[in-house]
Enzyme design. Structure first.
Site, mmCIF file in Angstrom:
data_model
loop_
_atom_site.group_PDB
_atom_site.id
_atom_site.type_symbol
_atom_site.label_atom_id
_atom_site.label_comp_id
_atom_site.label_asym_id
_atom_site.label_seq_id
_atom_site.Cartn_x
_atom_site.Cartn_y
_atom_site.Cartn_z
ATOM 1 N N ASN A 1 3.755 4.666 0.500
ATOM 2 C CA ASN A 1 4.754 4.379 -0.582
ATOM 3 C C ASN A 1 4.348 5.309 -1.831
ATOM 4 O O ASN A 1 5.309 6.214 -2.197
ATOM 5 C CB ASN A 1 4.739 3.037 -0.935
ATOM 6 C CG ASN A 1 5.521 2.692 -2.274
ATOM 7 O OD1 ASN A 1 4.860 2.810 -3.469
ATOM 8 N ND2 ASN A 1 6.674 2.319 -2.294
ATOM 9 N N LYS B 1 -1.203 -11.421 -11.547
ATOM 10 C CA LYS B 1 -0.094 -10.459 -10.793
ATOM 11 C C LYS B 1 -0.866 -9.588 -9.968
ATOM 12 O O LYS B 1 -1.757 -8.918 -10.383
ATOM 13 C CB LYS B 1 0.748 -9.761 -12.025
ATOM 14 C CG LYS B 1 1.934 -8.960 -11.459
ATOM 15 C CD LYS B 1 3.104 -10.004 -11.360
ATOM 16 C CE LYS B 1 4.196 -9.008 -10.472
ATOM 17 N NZ LYS B 1 3.925 -9.134 -8.868
ATOM 18 N N LYS C 1 -4.980 -10.482 -6.527
ATOM 19 C CA LYS C 1 -4.965 -9.490 -5.600
ATOM 20 C C LYS C 1 -5.270 -10.485 -4.228
ATOM 21 O O LYS C 1 -6.001 -11.135 -4.168
ATOM 22 C CB LYS C 1 -6.126 -8.496 -5.431
ATOM 23 C CG LYS C 1 -5.487 -7.244 -4.937
ATOM 24 C CD LYS C 1 -4.779 -6.108 -5.613
ATOM 25 C CE LYS C 1 -4.080 -5.011 -4.725
ATOM 26 N NZ LYS C 1 -3.758 -4.149 -5.658
HETATM 27 N N1 LIG Z 1 2.347 0.232 -3.562
HETATM 28 C C1 LIG Z 1 2.215 0.195 -5.017
HETATM 29 O O1 LIG Z 1 3.019 -0.063 -5.455
HETATM 30 C C2 LIG Z 1 0.839 0.461 -5.559
HETATM 31 C C3 LIG Z 1 -0.240 0.815 -4.931
HETATM 32 N N2 LIG Z 1 -1.174 1.241 -5.432
HETATM 33 C C4 LIG Z 1 -2.473 1.823 -4.644
HETATM 34 O O2 LIG Z 1 -2.129 2.971 -4.227
HETATM 35 C C5 LIG Z 1 -2.518 3.163 -2.676
HETATM 36 C C6 LIG Z 1 -1.490 3.583 -1.661
HETATM 37 O O3 LIG Z 1 -0.957 2.382 -1.510
HETATM 38 P P1 LIG Z 1 0.328 2.298 -0.758
HETATM 39 O O4 LIG Z 1 1.056 3.702 -1.064
HETATM 40 O O5 LIG Z 1 1.335 1.176 -1.399
HETATM 41 O O6 LIG Z 1 0.098 2.092 0.399
HETATM 42 P P2 LIG Z 1 0.822 2.431 1.966
HETATM 43 O O7 LIG Z 1 0.228 1.543 2.868
HETATM 44 O O8 LIG Z 1 2.368 2.478 1.559
HETATM 45 O O9 LIG Z 1 0.244 3.966 2.244
HETATM 46 C C7 LIG Z 1 -1.273 4.200 2.483
HETATM 47 C C8 LIG Z 1 -1.247 5.688 2.883
HETATM 48 O O10 LIG Z 1 -2.781 6.203 3.081
HETATM 49 C C9 LIG Z 1 -2.888 6.628 4.050
HETATM 50 N N3 LIG Z 1 -4.108 6.484 4.727
HETATM 51 C C10 LIG Z 1 -4.811 5.611 5.145
HETATM 52 N N4 LIG Z 1 -6.096 5.802 5.227
HETATM 53 C C11 LIG Z 1 -5.976 7.127 5.220
HETATM 54 C C12 LIG Z 1 -7.057 8.136 5.297
HETATM 55 N N5 LIG Z 1 -8.466 7.779 5.442
HETATM 56 N N6 LIG Z 1 -6.969 9.589 4.864
HETATM 57 C C13 LIG Z 1 -5.499 10.065 4.438
HETATM 58 N N7 LIG Z 1 -4.617 8.913 4.409
HETATM 59 C C14 LIG Z 1 -5.094 7.553 4.905
HETATM 60 C C15 LIG Z 1 -1.668 6.001 5.132
HETATM 61 O O11 LIG Z 1 -1.548 6.714 6.449
HETATM 62 P P3 LIG Z 1 -0.306 6.178 7.469
HETATM 63 O O12 LIG Z 1 0.916 6.746 6.793
HETATM 64 O O13 LIG Z 1 -0.643 7.190 8.700
HETATM 65 O O14 LIG Z 1 -0.585 4.632 7.525
HETATM 66 C C16 LIG Z 1 -0.582 5.907 4.410
HETATM 67 O O15 LIG Z 1 0.161 7.143 4.446
HETATM 68 C C17 LIG Z 1 -3.628 1.902 -2.464
HETATM 69 O O16 LIG Z 1 -4.824 2.186 -3.116
HETATM 70 C C18 LIG Z 1 -2.933 1.009 -3.393
HETATM 71 O O17 LIG Z 1 -3.705 -0.132 -3.900
HETATM 72 C C19 LIG Z 1 -1.570 1.124 -6.878
HETATM 73 C C20 LIG Z 1 -0.681 0.533 -7.481
HETATM 74 C C21 LIG Z 1 0.954 -0.002 -7.107
HETATM 75 O O1 LIG Z 2 3.293 -4.727 -8.756
HETATM 76 C C1 LIG Z 2 2.511 -5.529 -8.616
HETATM 77 O O2 LIG Z 2 2.740 -6.699 -8.892
HETATM 78 C C2 LIG Z 2 0.966 -5.050 -8.193
HETATM 79 C C3 LIG Z 2 0.848 -3.596 -7.563
HETATM 80 C C4 LIG Z 2 -0.622 -3.585 -7.227
HETATM 81 O O3 LIG Z 2 -1.182 -4.201 -6.341
HETATM 82 C C5 LIG Z 2 -1.337 -2.810 -8.200
HETATM 83 O O4 LIG Z 2 -1.009 -2.308 -9.038
HETATM 84 O O5 LIG Z 2 -2.293 -2.388 -7.846
#
Ligand SMILES: NC(=O)C1=CN([C@@H]2O[C@H](COP(=O)(O)OP(=O)(O)OC[C@H]3O[C@@H](n4cnc5c(N)ncnc54)[C@H](OP(=O)(O)O)[C@@H]3O)[C@@H](O)[C@H]2O)C=CC1
Ligand SMILES: O=C(O)CCC(=O)C(=O)O
Length: 411
Positions: A216, A66, A102
């Site tokens: 997100n 996953k 991943k």
């Molecule tokens: N989505 C999920 O359910 C999960 C996500 N994660 C982790 O959380 C993190 C974020 O994921 P997620 O929110 O889904 O991704 P998104 O793509 O939704 O958002 C990423 C954010 O980071 C910003 N960003 C990118 N580069 C930079 C930088 N250099 N400085 C400041 N901001 C930056 C982007 O800017 P902009 O909006 O301008 O593009 C955006 O706002 C990742 O590490 C991911 O692996 C972990 C667990 C689950």
């Molecule tokens: O929701 C999932 O299955 C995975 C989320 C994810 O990629 C993470 O936790 O880094």
């Protein structure tokens, strides 16, 4: 230190704490399967563009693999490998019946149109469809992907295998997505923050937060913190950063971002340098973007007393050491951001049952899972006299090692 070296290092420290058998130790580090595919698609103007896509399936001892799929120009096999390994430990920490995987494509989603993104996603799915599956490997969104991306994967996969909503999670609700999944990672981050602060007799209300990333995870975490009376004093995305010592009006910032696709020119605060968010004056720092952002260059300047790792591997091991010497408490990624995969699990269960849960039930169960994992990590810290990162790694690695041995890995 690159992401894979850093993740391996944390695994090795945990294996030492647990006294893991050396053969088992070696086998747990090697991924189950590494998939690398070429994805060539026509652009809207008729020219062609090629990308490399990866899916790294790290371990399936505890169940189907996953993990998310990331679209980002810096995606590389080492990083995906590290992220897949982190998923194995994360699902074990959260006590979900899953292994870890991943995926990623080295493209910049900001430079592609919606129809180009759809074509890339469909070609990638065509190339990996026989290696993923409801009981084999279940993708989800990560950076640069979202529920629409999951809908395209579902549709393309279903052409080969029949209608299969449970093959991905983080889908649109209309296609069997779970209520609460979109907010789940951010909400889980906030539950985790509350459990940690509670240990120190503190709460979110009136504390100062700095948040890197407003996608997100960052935007939902900021919204819940704002709702609970916390002051978000600095926020960044890739286009800009904003600060306000009295607390940013998060609902207004969300409206601004929705219209402008950027944090730039928001009138409810002052602009600041992107990277300064990490060293901004605050009580709690929440990195919600890329990995390795806290490193030996900036760790000594961090002002926060607590770091909640909403991003995956935001702190490299050198920064970890500097920060612990400063007494900063770090809540590690494999626990702090596990709310996303936990609600992904609930989504998968709902799809298999053919029964949809109310959002209240999803959030209630999420809090219960996060609370139990926090207690389990603390128990590990107590037993092994270690910090929260090592407590979480030892918890996750031990469960995977036990499952591996019980299944009879020695052939
Ligand atoms: N989505 C999920 O359910 C999960 C996500 N994660 C982790 O959380 C993190 C974020 O994921 P997620 O929110 O889904 O991704 P998104 O793509 O939704 O958002 C990423 C954010 O980071 C910003 N960003 C990118 N580069 C930079 C930088 N250099 N400085 C400041 N901001 C930056 C982007 O800017 P902009 O909006 O301008 O593009 C955006 O706002 C990742 O590490 C991911 O692996 C972990 C667990 C689950
Ligand atoms: O929701 C999932 O299955 C995975 C989320 C994810 O990629 C993470 O936790 O880094």
């Amino acid at each position: 230190m690159n992401a894979l070296a850093a993740t391996n290092r944390n695994f090795q420290l945990a294996a030492r704490i647990l006294g893991l058998d050396s053969k088992l130790h070696k086998s747990l580090l090697i991924p189950f399967r590494e998939i690398k595919v070429e994805c060539t698609v026509p652009r809207d103007d008729g020219s062609f563009v090629s990308y490399i896509g990866f899916r790294i399936q790290h371990d399936n001892a505890r169940g189907p693999m996953k993990g998310g799929i990331r679209y980002h120009p810096e995606v590389d096999p080492d990083e995906v490998n590290a992220l897949a390994q982190l998923m194995t430990w994360k699902t074990a920490v959260a006590n979900l019946p899953y292994g870890g995987a991943k995926g990623g494509i080295g493209c910049n989603p900001r430079e592609l149109t919606v129809s180009e993104l759809e074509r890339v996603t469909r070609v990638f799915t065509q190339k990996i469809h026989d290696l993923i599956g409801i009981h084999r490997d279940v993708p989800a969104p990560d950076m640069g992907t979202n529920s629409q991306t999951m809908a395209w994967i579902l549709d393309e996969y279903s052409k080969f295998h029949g209608y299969s909503p449970a093959v991905v999670t983080g889908k649109p609700i209309e296609l069997g997505g779970s209520l609460g999944r979109e907010a789940a990672t951010g909400l889980g981050v906030v539950f985790a923050t509350e459990f940690l602060l509670d240990e120190y007799g503190m709460s979110i209300a009136n504390m100062k937060f700095a948040i890197q990333g407003f996608g997100n995870v960052g935007s939902w975490a900021a919204s819940f913190i704002h709702q609970k009376g916390g002051k978000v004093v600095a926020v960044s995305d890739i286009t800009g950063a904003v600060k306000n010592p009295n607390g940013i009006d998060i609902p207004a910032l969300l409206k601004h971002k929705e219209k402008a696709y950027s944090l730039k020119d928001f009138e409810g605060g002052d602009a600041m340098d992107l990277n300064d968010v990490l060293v901004h004056e605050c009580d709690v720092l929440i990195p919600c973007a890329l990995g390795g952002v806290l490193n030996k260059e900036n760790a000594a300047d961090v002002k926060a007393k607590f770091i909640i790792e909403a991003a995956n591997h935001p702190t490299d091991p050198e920064a970890d050491e500097i920060l612990s010497r400063k007494g900063v408490i770090i809540l590690p990624d494999i626990y702090a951001n596990s709310g996303g995969v936990t609600v992904s699990y609930f989504e998968w269960v709902q799809n298999i049952q053919g029964f949809m849960w109310e959002e209240e039930k999803v959030n209630y169960e999420l809090k219960r899972y996060m609370k139990r994992a926090f207690s389990d990590i603390k128990a590990m810290c107590h037993t092994h006299n270690c910090n929260l990162r090592m407590g979480a790694f030892a918890l996750g690695v031990n469960k995977v090692a036990r499952a591996t041995v019980l299944r009879g890995w020695e052939a």
